[in-house]
Scaffold this motif. Structure first.
Motif, PDB file in Angstrom:
ATOM      1  N   ARG A 176       4.079  10.784   1.731  1.00 21.08           N
ATOM      2  CA  ARG A 176       3.666   9.370   1.657  1.00 21.08           C
ATOM      3  C   ARG A 176       4.593   8.551   0.773  1.00 21.08           C
ATOM      4  N   TRP A 177       5.226   9.201  -0.217  1.00 23.51           N
ATOM      5  CA  TRP A 177       6.150   8.484  -1.107  1.00 23.51           C
ATOM      6  C   TRP A 177       7.607   8.867  -0.857  1.00 23.51           C
ATOM      7  N   TYR A 181       9.816   7.180   4.482  1.00 19.12           N
ATOM      8  CA  TYR A 181       8.503   6.854   5.047  1.00 19.12           C
ATOM      9  C   TYR A 181       8.588   5.722   6.085  1.00 19.12           C
ATOM     10  N   ILE A 182       9.278   4.645   5.755  1.00 23.37           N
ATOM     11  CA  ILE A 182       9.393   3.534   6.709  1.00 23.37           C
ATOM     12  C   ILE A 182      10.189   3.953   7.950  1.00 23.37           C
ATOM     13  N   HIS A 297      -3.316  -3.291   4.418  1.00 20.95           N
ATOM     14  CA  HIS A 297      -2.126  -2.523   4.059  1.00 20.95           C
ATOM     15  C   HIS A 297      -1.353  -2.109   5.319  1.00 20.95           C
ATOM     16  N   LEU A 301       2.578  -2.849   6.414  1.00 21.63           N
ATOM     17  CA  LEU A 301       3.529  -1.808   6.809  1.00 21.63           C
ATOM     18  C   LEU A 301       4.101  -2.097   8.195  1.00 21.63           C
ATOM     19  N   GLU A 304       6.660  -4.656   7.838  1.00 21.42           N
ATOM     20  CA  GLU A 304       7.869  -4.112   7.215  1.00 21.42           C
ATOM     21  C   GLU A 304       8.724  -3.362   8.235  1.00 21.42           C
ATOM     22  N   TYR A 320       1.975  -8.291  -0.490  1.00 23.01           N
ATOM     23  CA  TYR A 320       1.693  -7.178  -1.400  1.00 23.01           C
ATOM     24  C   TYR A 320       1.152  -7.673  -2.737  1.00 23.01           C
ATOM     25  N   ASP A 335      -0.728   3.974  -3.488  1.00 24.88           N
ATOM     26  CA  ASP A 335       0.168   3.792  -2.341  1.00 24.88           C
ATOM     27  C   ASP A 335       0.615   2.337  -2.233  1.00 24.88           C
ATOM     28  N   HIS A 338       3.192   1.659  -4.886  1.00 23.18           N
ATOM     29  CA  HIS A 338       4.449   2.326  -4.495  1.00 23.18           C
ATOM     30  C   HIS A 338       5.176   1.517  -3.425  1.00 23.18           C
ATOM     31  N   ASP A 339       4.447   1.071  -2.412  1.00 21.32           N
ATOM     32  CA  ASP A 339       5.076   0.333  -1.323  1.00 21.32           C
ATOM     33  C   ASP A 339       5.582  -1.023  -1.793  1.00 21.32           C
ATOM     34  N   ARG A 342       8.859  -0.617  -3.465  1.00 20.18           N
ATOM     35  CA  ARG A 342       9.929  -0.450  -2.482  1.00 20.18           C
ATOM     36  C   ARG A 342      10.397  -1.812  -1.961  1.00 20.18           C
TER      37      ARG A 342
END
Length: 381
Positions: A176-177, A181-182, A297, A301, A304, A320, A335, A338-339, A342
């Motif tokens: 997940r991190w 991931y993207i 969320h 994503l 993104e 965000y 999460d 964290h996102d 990023r």
């Protein structure tokens, strides 16, 4: 549920310098190290067997251990492949042609001597091997499926990539991190967009590592590829354990559980059963809040994955900031934070490399705004 734990010695992701024992060692054109072949316990070369070609990570060596742990000891031929291009991964058409030549050489040799079924050939890869699997699926039409692990999707550089069969099935597994991931979400969007059955599993709070206890979804995926069926009793037991968690955590765990391959076979009752359990939990206002946070969320994503301009990036950053404010104290907050970090890192890089526009003169109109590209954005490939 037991948390996913990172691998302590990196053998499972293929970065070990030791060679795992195998039944056969074969040579492939352009590859300096032997290719390892693990035959199933019930192997009979006169019969037909599915095979998975497993590609290791950066600076690794051919190995079969982790993939064999997910296929089980029987039925599958597991091939520990390597690369004609060690180290940095290149995607020029001539590089892809060299990798395909080596793959086809081993595939055809095993079909001739060990009963490999040419209609049931799969690719699987860890880290660099995950990117390799994505490349192979786009370049070689004969694959029945592929498991992209700790990697992602890059559009094929081939001028005329062959069409992918609608019967091809894909599994994507990612920490997940993980920085990938993207790109892994881009793989999900790409293959589902082609109409392929695609499973996705994110390993909680894990970076660029493979879970030390393995991937439940990957085991299920291999079982289904070989005609196996879900173990409903085991799934019932797992759901029972999930429902013992605090309501908000249980709802989140059920949302992830619903993505598992065993829950998404044709005519399965599991999606409806899980949805019903989630709706029951959502009667609790705290759980309803978690459902809304997750929905918001996932929308960010999705934006993104598709973003193309600096303005897109700034709007996601604003989203965000709002979501972080309302998700304080949520199990999902880690999460989200964290996102957002990023996004902030990409935004900082984009702002630093943006070319300043000249100020308009008082007698001429301002030049048109051109945000079509984000300079230096590593998420846009």
């Amino acid at each position: 549920m037991k948390p996913f734990l990172p691998v302590t010695g990196i053998l499972l992701v293929g970065l070990s310098t030791s060679i795992v024992a195998a039944d056969l060692e074969l040579e492939a054109p352009g590859i300096a190290v032997p290719i390892l072949v693990s035959l199933p316990d019930n192997h009979d070369p006169a019969k037909s067997w599915p095979a998975v070609f497993s590609y290791h990570g950066f600076n690794g060596r051919p190995n079969t251990r982790s993939t064999r742990a997910h296929t089980g000891a029987r039925d599958w031929i597991v091939v520990g492949m390597s690369y004609t291009q060690p180290g940095k991964y290149h995607l020029e058409p001539e590089d892809i042609a060299a990798e395909l030549k080596a793959f086809r050489h081993i595939r055809d040799e095993l079909a001739r001597t060990q009963g490999l079924d040419l209609k049931r050939v799969y690719a699987s890869g860890y880290s660099k091997g995950g990117w390799m699997t994505d490349t192979l699926l786009q370049a070689e039409p004969g694959f029945a499926g592929g498991a992209i692990l700790m990697g992602g999707h890059i559009p094929s550089p081939l001028s005329k990539p062959p069409p992918i069969s609608k019967d091809t099935e894909v599994f994507i597994g990612i920490g997940r991190w993980d920085p990938n991931y993207i790109p892994s979400l881009k793989a999900l969007v790409h293959y589902r967009g082609l109409g392929l059955t695609t499973s996705f599993e994110a390993w909680p709070e894990l970076g660029h590592d493979f879970p030390s206890e393995g991937s439940p979804g990957l085991r299920e995926w291999f079982t289904l590829q070989n005609g196996g069926k879900p173990d409903d009793a085991a799934l019932e037991k797992e759901v029972g354990e999930i429902l013992k968690l605090p309501p908000a955590e249980a709802w989140i765990a059920l949302a992830d559980f619903k993505e598992r391959p065993f829950c998404n076979i044709e005519a399965s009752e599991w999606p409806d059963k899980i949805s019903a359990a989630q709706k029951d939990l959502e009667k609790d206002p705290q759980v309803a809040r978690e459902a809304q946070i997750r929905s918001s969320h996932r929308q960010l994503l999705g934006r993104e994955v598709k973003m193309r301009t600096l303005e897109d990036l700034r709007r996601i950053d604003a989203g965000y900031m709002k979501l972080s404010a309302i998700s304080e104290g949520s199990p999902q907050a880690k999460d989200i934070v964290h996102d957002h970090r990023r996004i902030l890192a990409v935004l900082k890089q984009a702002n630093a490399t943006e070319v300043p526009r000249p100020k308009p003169s008082p007698i001429t109109p301002a030049p048109p705004k051109d945000d079509r590209n984000i300079p230096g954005n590593p998420l846009v490939r």
